[in-house]
Design an enzyme around this catalytic site. Structure first.
Site, PDB file in Angstrom:
ATOM      1  N   TYR A 140      82.976  27.893  28.252  1.00 20.32           N
ATOM      2  CA  TYR A 140      84.415  27.577  28.307  1.00 20.32           C
ATOM      3  C   TYR A 140      85.196  28.857  28.071  1.00 20.32           C
ATOM      4  O   TYR A 140      85.234  29.391  26.973  1.00 20.32           O
ATOM      5  CB  TYR A 140      84.718  26.520  27.236  1.00 20.32           C
ATOM      6  CG  TYR A 140      86.150  26.037  27.134  1.00 20.32           C
ATOM      7  CD1 TYR A 140      87.097  26.283  28.131  1.00 20.32           C
ATOM      8  CD2 TYR A 140      86.546  25.291  26.030  1.00 20.32           C
ATOM      9  CE1 TYR A 140      88.391  25.820  28.022  1.00 20.32           C
ATOM     10  CE2 TYR A 140      87.844  24.812  25.906  1.00 20.32           C
ATOM     11  CZ  TYR A 140      88.766  25.083  26.905  1.00 20.32           C
ATOM     12  OH  TYR A 140      90.048  24.613  26.780  1.00 20.32           O
ATOM     13  N   LYS A 169      83.805  26.290  32.492  1.00 23.67           N
ATOM     14  CA  LYS A 169      85.174  25.796  32.616  1.00 23.67           C
ATOM     15  C   LYS A 169      86.065  27.017  32.513  1.00 23.67           C
ATOM     16  O   LYS A 169      86.069  27.706  31.493  1.00 23.67           O
ATOM     17  CB  LYS A 169      85.513  24.788  31.507  1.00 23.67           C
ATOM     18  CG  LYS A 169      86.987  24.374  31.515  1.00 23.67           C
ATOM     19  CD  LYS A 169      87.341  23.472  30.344  1.00 23.67           C
ATOM     20  CE  LYS A 169      88.830  23.144  30.349  1.00 23.67           C
ATOM     21  NZ  LYS A 169      89.241  22.287  29.204  1.00 23.67           N
TER      22      LYS A 169
END
Length: 299
Positions: A140, A169
């Site tokens: 992330y 992400k």
């Protein structure tokens, strides 16, 4: 990477907020209700304790309880990707191992925030975490919150060296960076958008889906945009992209998840409580949020 994983981890993965009671305690009943609503609305997966879940205001034990509640509520119906990263390496290792033990589909591990490690240190951190588990890892990268960007070469090196690092992400407004990540890692790399206005554009360059806070408020619209894209109806997906834009804009006029929680409170889904130092948006923004929800027929 297994093609089954690519078919499983795709579409709209909702980063579900952590609902609190007025007292500040976690409301696990409301959390289960939110997850049920997400699944009924067509969301392709569930994530908890990420940015939208206020993880820095939760104790380690509370994060475990939220993860456990989500996995039990979902009960295998859709993938569950708990966010297990923190500013503390050992805590990240512990939470990621616990996610694996609980039966999570994958773990989402954030770039450590506040510390600002260099790229070599970030590589070492992520590799050590990945090597400690067998569960798939989604990195992330959110430089606006962490104050450091995980660079393309570092992501590509981690993807090459760690068999269970399967994607990222990217909450990164630098669309050039995102293009370069996909080019460096190749078409099997699972790239999710964490920037609402880039959810559709990222699909067009090879992304696999989004982990968008807006899905908390309009899960069916966000899921439908992805469904239309996967069906090959790109014109309908683009139309939904622009239809969502006003809602996306108002939900990020203050720091996430304050506007989202205000909206869910207006929709009667939760008590709109945040833990300090976070708080609800100022009154004028709340008025705008309510007006926008009415325009979208969400209230």
């Amino acid at each position: 990477m297994s093609q089954n994983l690519k078919k499983l981890l795709r579409g709209s993965i909702c980063p579900v907020i952590t609902p609190f009671k007025e007292s500040g305690e976690i409301d696990f009943i409301k959390m289960s209700e939110l997850i049920e609503w997400q699944i009924e609305s067509g969301s392709h997966g569930i994530s908890v304790t990420g940015t939208s879940g206020e993880p820095s205001s939760l104790t380690t034990e509370e994060r475990l309880l939220v993860m456990e509640n989500a996995i039990k509520t979902v009960n295998g119906r859709v993938p569950v990707l708990p966010a297990t990263g923190s500013t503390n390496h050992d805590e990240t290792m512990y939470l990621t191992k616990k996610a694996e033990e609980m039966g999570a589909t994958a773990a989402m591990v954030i770039v450590p925030y506040y510390n600002r490690p260099n790229q070599a240190a970030l590589y070492k951190h992520f590799k050590t975490v990945a090597d400690s588990v067998d569960i798939p890892i989604i990195i992330y990268n959110i430089p606006g919150r962490t104050a450091v960007n995980l660079e393309v070469d570092t992501i590509a090196r981690l993807y090459k060296d760690c068999g269970n690092i399967v994607g990222a992400k990217e909450s990164n407004k630098d669309f050039e960076h995102i293009n370069r990540v996909l080019k460096a890692c190749g078409p099997d790399f699972l790239l999710f958008s964490g920037i609402e206005l880039l959810c559709y554009p990222m699909l067009t360059i090879g992304g696999i889906g989004s982990i968008s806070a807006t899905a908390n408020v309009a899960p069916s619209l966000v899921a439908e945009m992805h469904n239309r894209w996967f069906e090959g109806n790109h014109e309908a997906a683009l139309e939904l992209h622009y239809k969502l834009m006003d809602l996306n804009d108002v939900l990020f006029r203050d720091t996430n998840p304050a506007p989202v929680k205000a909206a869910l409170g207006m929709m009667g889904k939760i008590h709109p409580k945040l833990r300090m130092p976070m708080d609800l948006p100022e009154e004028n923004l709340q008025v705008t949020i309510k007006k926008t929800l009415e325009e979208y027929k969400l209230i």
